[in-house]
Scaffold this motif. Structure first.
Motif, PDB file in Angstrom:
ATOM      1  N   GLU A 250     -14.691   2.273  10.225  1.00  8.90           N
ATOM      2  CA  GLU A 250     -14.563   1.814   8.834  1.00  8.90           C
ATOM      3  C   GLU A 250     -15.888   1.963   8.094  1.00  8.90           C
ATOM      4  O   GLU A 250     -15.911   2.396   6.939  1.00  8.90           O
ATOM      5  CB  GLU A 250     -14.074   0.363   8.814  1.00  8.90           C
ATOM      6  N   ARG A 251     -16.997   1.637   8.768  1.00  8.51           N
ATOM      7  CA  ARG A 251     -18.308   1.806   8.129  1.00  8.51           C
ATOM      8  C   ARG A 251     -18.619   3.281   7.891  1.00  8.51           C
ATOM      9  O   ARG A 251     -19.364   3.616   6.965  1.00  8.51           O
ATOM     10  CB  ARG A 251     -19.402   1.181   9.004  1.00  8.51           C
ATOM     11  N   ARG A 252     -18.042   4.157   8.725  1.00  9.56           N
ATOM     12  CA  ARG A 252     -18.289   5.591   8.566  1.00  9.56           C
ATOM     13  C   ARG A 252     -17.301   6.244   7.606  1.00  9.56           C
ATOM     14  O   ARG A 252     -17.213   7.474   7.542  1.00  9.56           O
ATOM     15  CB  ARG A 252     -18.258   6.279   9.941  1.00  9.56           C
ATOM     16  N   GLY A 253     -16.544   5.446   6.873  1.00  3.69           N
ATOM     17  CA  GLY A 253     -15.738   5.990   5.778  1.00  3.69           C
ATOM     18  C   GLY A 253     -14.243   6.063   6.013  1.00  3.69           C
ATOM     19  O   GLY A 253     -13.498   6.477   5.118  1.00  3.69           O
ATOM     20  N   PHE A 254     -13.758   5.672   7.185  1.00  5.03           N
ATOM     21  CA  PHE A 254     -12.314   5.672   7.434  1.00  5.03           C
ATOM     22  C   PHE A 254     -11.684   4.404   6.863  1.00  5.03           C
ATOM     23  O   PHE A 254     -12.258   3.320   6.962  1.00  5.03           O
ATOM     24  CB  PHE A 254     -12.019   5.720   8.940  1.00  5.03           C
ATOM     25  N   THR A 255     -10.502   4.553   6.288  1.00  5.88           N
ATOM     26  CA  THR A 255      -9.733   3.388   5.842  1.00  5.88           C
ATOM     27  C   THR A 255      -8.680   3.075   6.891  1.00  5.88           C
ATOM     28  O   THR A 255      -7.815   3.908   7.189  1.00  5.88           O
ATOM     29  CB  THR A 255      -9.046   3.669   4.486  1.00  5.88           C
ATOM     30  N   ILE A 256      -8.787   1.901   7.484  1.00  6.36           N
ATOM     31  CA  ILE A 256      -7.810   1.467   8.485  1.00  6.36           C
ATOM     32  C   ILE A 256      -6.996   0.319   7.901  1.00  6.36           C
ATOM     33  O   ILE A 256      -7.553  -0.671   7.449  1.00  6.36           O
ATOM     34  CB  ILE A 256      -8.508   1.019   9.790  1.00  6.36           C
ATOM     35  N   HIS A 257      -5.687   0.479   7.886  1.00  6.87           N
ATOM     36  CA  HIS A 257      -4.780  -0.559   7.380  1.00  6.87           C
ATOM     37  C   HIS A 257      -4.347  -1.417   8.576  1.00  6.87           C
ATOM     38  O   HIS A 257      -3.591  -0.958   9.435  1.00  6.87           O
ATOM     39  CB  HIS A 257      -3.559   0.080   6.713  1.00  6.87           C
ATOM     40  N   TRP A 258      -4.834  -2.641   8.627  1.00  5.88           N
ATOM     41  CA  TRP A 258      -4.578  -3.501   9.786  1.00  5.88           C
ATOM     42  C   TRP A 258      -3.257  -4.260   9.631  1.00  5.88           C
ATOM     43  O   TRP A 258      -2.966  -4.813   8.574  1.00  5.88           O
ATOM     44  CB  TRP A 258      -5.732  -4.481   9.981  1.00  5.88           C
ATOM     45  N   ILE A 259      -2.476  -4.267  10.718  1.00  3.38           N
ATOM     46  CA  ILE A 259      -1.176  -4.936  10.756  1.00  3.38           C
ATOM     47  C   ILE A 259      -1.202  -5.982  11.868  1.00  3.38           C
ATOM     48  O   ILE A 259      -1.691  -5.715  12.975  1.00  3.38           O
ATOM     49  CB  ILE A 259      -0.045  -3.918  10.995  1.00  3.38           C
ATOM     50  N   ASP A 260      -0.671  -7.140  11.596  1.00  2.00           N
ATOM     51  CA  ASP A 260      -0.643  -8.245  12.556  1.00  2.00           C
ATOM     52  C   ASP A 260       0.249  -7.882  13.753  1.00  2.00           C
ATOM     53  O   ASP A 260       1.445  -7.620  13.592  1.00  2.00           O
ATOM     54  CB  ASP A 260      -0.118  -9.503  11.855  1.00  2.00           C
ATOM     55  N   ALA A 261      -0.341  -7.892  14.943  1.00  2.00           N
ATOM     56  CA  ALA A 261       0.390  -7.515  16.157  1.00  2.00           C
ATOM     57  C   ALA A 261       1.554  -8.442  16.453  1.00  2.00           C
ATOM     58  O   ALA A 261       2.507  -8.049  17.142  1.00  2.00           O
ATOM     59  CB  ALA A 261      -0.572  -7.496  17.352  1.00  2.00           C
ATOM     60  N   THR A 262       1.505  -9.677  15.952  1.00  2.00           N
ATOM     61  CA  THR A 262       2.539 -10.660  16.316  1.00  2.00           C
ATOM     62  C   THR A 262       3.774 -10.587  15.422  1.00  2.00           C
ATOM     63  O   THR A 262       4.757 -11.279  15.672  1.00  2.00           O
ATOM     64  CB  THR A 262       1.969 -12.088  16.263  1.00  2.00           C
ATOM     65  N   LEU A 263       3.745  -9.758  14.398  1.00  2.00           N
ATOM     66  CA  LEU A 263       4.920  -9.633  13.531  1.00  2.00           C
ATOM     67  C   LEU A 263       6.072  -8.990  14.294  1.00  2.00           C
ATOM     68  O   LEU A 263       5.847  -8.213  15.238  1.00  2.00           O
ATOM     69  CB  LEU A 263       4.594  -8.766  12.316  1.00  2.00           C
ATOM     70  N   PRO A 264       7.323  -9.275  13.902  1.00  2.00           N
ATOM     71  CA  PRO A 264       8.456  -8.583  14.526  1.00  2.00           C
ATOM     72  C   PRO A 264       8.315  -7.076  14.340  1.00  2.00           C
ATOM     73  O   PRO A 264       7.782  -6.609  13.329  1.00  2.00           O
ATOM     74  CB  PRO A 264       9.670  -9.126  13.752  1.00  2.00           C
ATOM     75  N   MET A 265       8.799  -6.316  15.315  1.00  2.00           N
ATOM     76  CA  MET A 265       8.639  -4.860  15.292  1.00  2.00           C
ATOM     77  C   MET A 265       9.176  -4.242  14.000  1.00  2.00           C
ATOM     78  O   MET A 265       8.528  -3.394  13.386  1.00  2.00           O
ATOM     79  CB  MET A 265       9.350  -4.242  16.508  1.00  2.00           C
ATOM     80  N   GLU A 266      10.352  -4.672  13.579  1.00  2.00           N
ATOM     81  CA  GLU A 266      10.956  -4.082  12.377  1.00  2.00           C
ATOM     82  C   GLU A 266      10.079  -4.313  11.160  1.00  2.00           C
ATOM     83  O   GLU A 266       9.943  -3.429  10.298  1.00  2.00           O
ATOM     84  CB  GLU A 266      12.354  -4.668  12.150  1.00  2.00           C
ATOM     85  N   GLU A 267       9.448  -5.480  11.098  1.00  2.00           N
ATOM     86  CA  GLU A 267       8.583  -5.789   9.962  1.00  2.00           C
ATOM     87  C   GLU A 267       7.333  -4.905   9.971  1.00  2.00           C
ATOM     88  O   GLU A 267       6.888  -4.429   8.920  1.00  2.00           O
ATOM     89  CB  GLU A 267       8.183  -7.272  10.001  1.00  2.00           C
ATOM     90  N   LYS A 268       6.771  -4.679  11.147  1.00  2.00           N
ATOM     91  CA  LYS A 268       5.610  -3.809  11.254  1.00  2.00           C
ATOM     92  C   LYS A 268       5.964  -2.381  10.815  1.00  2.00           C
ATOM     93  O   LYS A 268       5.213  -1.743  10.066  1.00  2.00           O
ATOM     94  CB  LYS A 268       5.063  -3.796  12.690  1.00  2.00           C
ATOM     95  N   VAL A 269       7.100  -1.902  11.284  1.00  2.00           N
ATOM     96  CA  VAL A 269       7.536  -0.540  10.924  1.00  2.00           C
ATOM     97  C   VAL A 269       7.750  -0.441   9.417  1.00  2.00           C
ATOM     98  O   VAL A 269       7.340   0.535   8.778  1.00  2.00           O
ATOM     99  CB  VAL A 269       8.801  -0.149  11.698  1.00  2.00           C
ATOM    100  N   GLU A 270       8.404  -1.446   8.831  1.00  2.00           N
ATOM    101  CA  GLU A 270       8.670  -1.416   7.378  1.00  2.00           C
ATOM    102  C   GLU A 270       7.364  -1.405   6.576  1.00  2.00           C
ATOM    103  O   GLU A 270       7.266  -0.724   5.553  1.00  2.00           O
ATOM    104  CB  GLU A 270       9.527  -2.628   6.967  1.00  2.00           C
TER     105      GLU A 270
END
Length: 306
Positions: free
Chosen positions: A280-300
């Motif tokens: 991230e400091r080197r310029g990449f944008t990482i979109h973080w998703i909560d690992a504990t969310l239901p799978m379908e919610e993460k996919v959506e």
């Protein structure tokens, strides 16, 4: 391309497989040890994770797993070549490539298009380094990296003397041969990070380690040694293979092996997160998703980003 990254035990692979089902995708592994055949339990291949239940079980195609023999030394240069072969194969079929794994150096190398040269062995250098401690080798490597302005070979990759010597060999070669032999293009990718709380991650790591030992991880390493793979080659692969080999050859008791390995995996996960924060400091944008969310919610969430 879509990239899914995160520390060990964060649930990257099931998420990548569930997403692949929705976007007609295929998965490219970014794991430096899952390339080896018959190193299954210790590397956490969990090939069942690539099967998704829709109206019926569907196995998502995956690449760069089980592509070379134990005892060989797979490297970043080779990974770049293999990645682009897999990437072009997937694109050629009109499908979506999904890069998934936790080896930050491999991920960054293909996303940025690192310019690398194949580095031959330098026996004279190896002989001169023989007998030095890991601490001494690490100090030499840090000095070379500072001279080269290199961000390769962080502590994740040099947890044994053999690995440290190879890293010094590469940095020394690159210092003397700065001109790259080839150029590979950077890859535009949506990057998803699987964010898992530290305590939950630690709990999952410990639970998973116990389960893998119950599944026969010690026997897996014994079988590799029975094939004639030297103990020092298995120790070179680090983590599970390092500590289990030391247990099998009598250097550690079972309890010492478990305790030291558990600590080493926790430290490894922490270093993975340090690498991703560095990206991230080197310029990449990482979109973080909560690992504990239901799978379908993460996919959506990912589908909305796409």
């Amino acid at each position: 391309m879509i990239t899914i990254l995160g520390p060990t035990a964060s649930g990257k692979t099931p998420l990548a497989a569930a997403l692949a089902l929705r976007v007609d995708g295929e998965i490219i592994s970014a794991d430096s040890r899952q390339v080896y055949r018959r190193m299954d339990i210790g590397t956490g291949k969990d090939l069942g994770d690539y099967t998704v239940i829709d109206s019926k079980p569907i196995t998502i195609p995956y690449h760069l797993i089980d592509i070379c023999e134990p005892g060989t030394k797979y490297n970043l240069f080779q990974y770049q070549q293999d990645f682009f072969d897999a990437y072009n194969n997937i694109i050629g079929k009109g499908k979506t490539p999904i890069l998934c794994g936790g080896t930050g150096l491999y991920i960054e190398a293909v996303l940025k298009g690192y310019q690398l040269s194949p580095v031959p062995q330098n026996q004279a250098l190896r002989d001169s380094l023989e007998g030095k401690s890991l601490k001494e080798l690490t100090e030499m490597l840090l000095a070379l990296k500072a001279q080269n302005g290199s961000n390769m070979h962080n502590k994740t990759d040099v947890d044994s003397c053999q690995r440290a010597i190879r890293a010094i060999e590469i940095e020394t070669y690159n210092q003397a041969h700065p001109m790259p032999l080839r150029e590979l293009p950077p890859i535009d990718s949506l990057i998803i990070g699987v964010d898992i709380a530290r305590e939950l991650r630690r709990e999952k790591i410990t639970r998973r380690l116990k389960a893998r030992l119950d599944e026969g991880m010690v026997d897996e390493v014994r079988a590799l040694m029975a094939e004639g793979i030297p103990a020092e080659d298995l120790i070179y692969y680090g983590l599970e293979y390092k500590y289990l080999t030391e247990y099998i050859i009598g250097k550690l008791t079972y309890d010492e092996m478990f305790r030291q390995l558990e600590i080493a995996i926790h430290q490894f996960a922490k270093r993975q997160m340090t690498w991703f924060r560095g990206m991230e400091r080197r310029g990449f944008t990482i979109h973080w998703i909560d690992a504990t969310l239901p799978m379908e919610e993460k996919v959506e969430q990912i589908l909305q980003m796409i």
